[in-house]
Enzyme design. Structure first.
Site, short mmCIF file in Angstrom:
data_model
loop_
_atom_site.label_atom_id
_atom_site.label_comp_id
_atom_site.label_asym_id
_atom_site.label_seq_id
_atom_site.Cartn_x
_atom_site.Cartn_y
_atom_site.Cartn_z
CE LYS A 42 72.55 63.09 49.48
NZ LYS A 42 71.66 62.13 48.75
CG HIS A 101 69.72 58.77 57.33
ND1 HIS A 101 70.89 58.23 56.86
CD2 HIS A 101 68.98 59.08 56.23
CE1 HIS A 101 70.85 58.21 55.54
NE2 HIS A 101 69.72 58.71 55.13
CB SER A 131 76.55 65.43 49.54
OG SER A 131 75.72 64.47 48.94
P1 A3P Z 1 77.44 63.65 46.11
O1 A3P Z 1 76.22 64.46 46.32
O2 A3P Z 1 78.66 64.28 46.74
O3 A3P Z 1 77.68 63.28 44.69
P2 A3P Z 1 73.45 58.82 50.35
O4 A3P Z 1 73.29 57.55 49.62
O5 A3P Z 1 73.84 58.64 51.78
O6 A3P Z 1 72.27 59.70 50.16
O7 A3P Z 1 74.71 59.57 49.72
C1 A3P Z 1 74.68 60.13 48.44
C2 A3P Z 1 76.06 60.58 48.05
O8 A3P Z 1 76.86 59.42 47.78
C3 A3P Z 1 76.09 61.43 46.79
O9 A3P Z 1 77.24 62.27 46.92
C4 A3P Z 1 76.27 60.35 45.74
O10 A3P Z 1 76.76 60.83 44.50
C5 A3P Z 1 77.32 59.49 46.43
N1 A3P Z 1 77.39 58.13 45.87
C6 A3P Z 1 76.38 57.28 45.64
N2 A3P Z 1 76.84 56.15 45.05
C7 A3P Z 1 78.17 56.31 44.92
C8 A3P Z 1 79.21 55.49 44.35
N3 A3P Z 1 78.95 54.31 43.82
N4 A3P Z 1 80.47 55.98 44.37
C9 A3P Z 1 80.76 57.19 44.90
N5 A3P Z 1 79.81 58.00 45.45
C10 A3P Z 1 78.54 57.56 45.45
#
Ligand code: A3P
Length: 286
Positions: A42, A101, A131
């Protein structure tokens, strides 16, 4: 299918199914031209993956729409599950881009031996925790996080899949002194996406025109990725987007909507203790 069950490898909590195939993961054979995208869950992994994919394809957005991101760049740990791409990692053509991860000490040794380039994505602990909480609520294969108050405790104790946030970010930070690791921050990318995209380009030895960088920044913005079925996991049956979408908020400082004042105080005390032995620092609000 038992994925919710937990088990441990060297004290790190992982899905039991992964522990069952651990020898195979540990013996994964990296190739010198593999690129690894590593992160704590996340932290903005998918965002980084999409940027890297677009840089490698010179900004060709149609090419990156061929397949969902988790099939274009398989999850190293799940190397044996066809569903998430373990077989794919072994059979896909070079140069491969893989995601992990794993905490630094659990990374298969061949990545160090082959001197593979690694991009590490980090996000401040408070937003990362929030998140992760919502992700555990919506992902059918992850353990039920319980109430927010319960999860807050679980997270601080590091009793979540892939281990403690503190150890993860600090150990990868230290490792960059002896290995080609580009260590990036979610908060910096939020503030200046193009300059962060250029950092990645430089690390990958790519030189793209300014207009291509503009396009990559546009196509990897939260709004565009949220609508893109190849990056928003909308076709992923193991996620319940009704409970919380994968592309949830994408902001810095959302923790303020979740933490109580008392939790924030407790968190800050814990944070100070745990971060006393590192030069690493995070911005928690913009
Ligand atoms: P939130 O839950 O705070 O919205 P991962 O890809 O490591 O699983 O992380 C997911 C998190 O990154 C989520 O955070 C998601 O919304 C955010 N995220 C994914 N794409 C993004 C982007 N283009 N810009 C900003 N945040 C992004």
């Amino acid at each position: 299918q038992g994925t919710k069950e937990t088990s441990q490898v060297n004290g790190i909590l992982l899905p039991k199914k992964l522990c069952d195939i651990w020898d195979e993961v540990w013996n994964f054979q990296a190739q010198p031209d593999d690129l690894l995208i590593a992160s704590y869950p996340k932290a903005g992994t998918t965002w980084t993956q999409e940027i890297v994919d677009l840089i490698q394809s010179d900004g060709d957005v149609e090419k990156s729409k061929r397949a969902p991101i988790h099939l274009r760049q398989p999850f190293l740990e799940w190397t044996r599950m066809t569903i998430t791409g373990i077989t794919q990692a072994k059979t896909m053509p070079s140069p491969r881009i893989l995601k992990t991860h794993l905490p630094v000490q659990l990374l298969p040794p061949s990545f160090w031996e082959k001197n593979c380039k690694i991009i590490y994505m980090a996000r401040n602990a408070k937003d990362n925790m929030v998140s992760y909480y919502h992700f555990q609520r919506m992902h059918k294969d992850l353990p039920d996080p319980g109430s927010w108050d319960e999860y807050f405790k679980t997270f601080l104790e590091g009793k979540v899949f892939w281990g403690s946030w503190y150890d993860h970010v600090k150990d990868w930070w230290r490792k960059k002194d002896s290995h080609p690791i580009l260590y990036l921050f979610y908060e910096e990318r939020m503030q200046d996406p193009k300059s962060e995209i250029r950092k990645i380009m430089e690390f990958l030895g790519k030189n793209l025109k300014e207009e291509v960088v503009d396009q990559i920044a546009y196509n990897t913005s939260f709004e565009v990725m949220k609508k893109n079925p190849m990056t928003n996991f909308s076709n992923e049956a193991r996620m319940n987007h009704g409970l919380s979408p994968f592309m949830r908020k994408g902001v810095v400082g959302d923790w303020k909507n979740q933490f109580t004042v008392a939790q924030n105080k407790q968190f800050n005390e814990d944070y100070e203790k745990n971060m006393a032995d590192t030069s690493l620092s995070f911005c928690m609000e913009l």
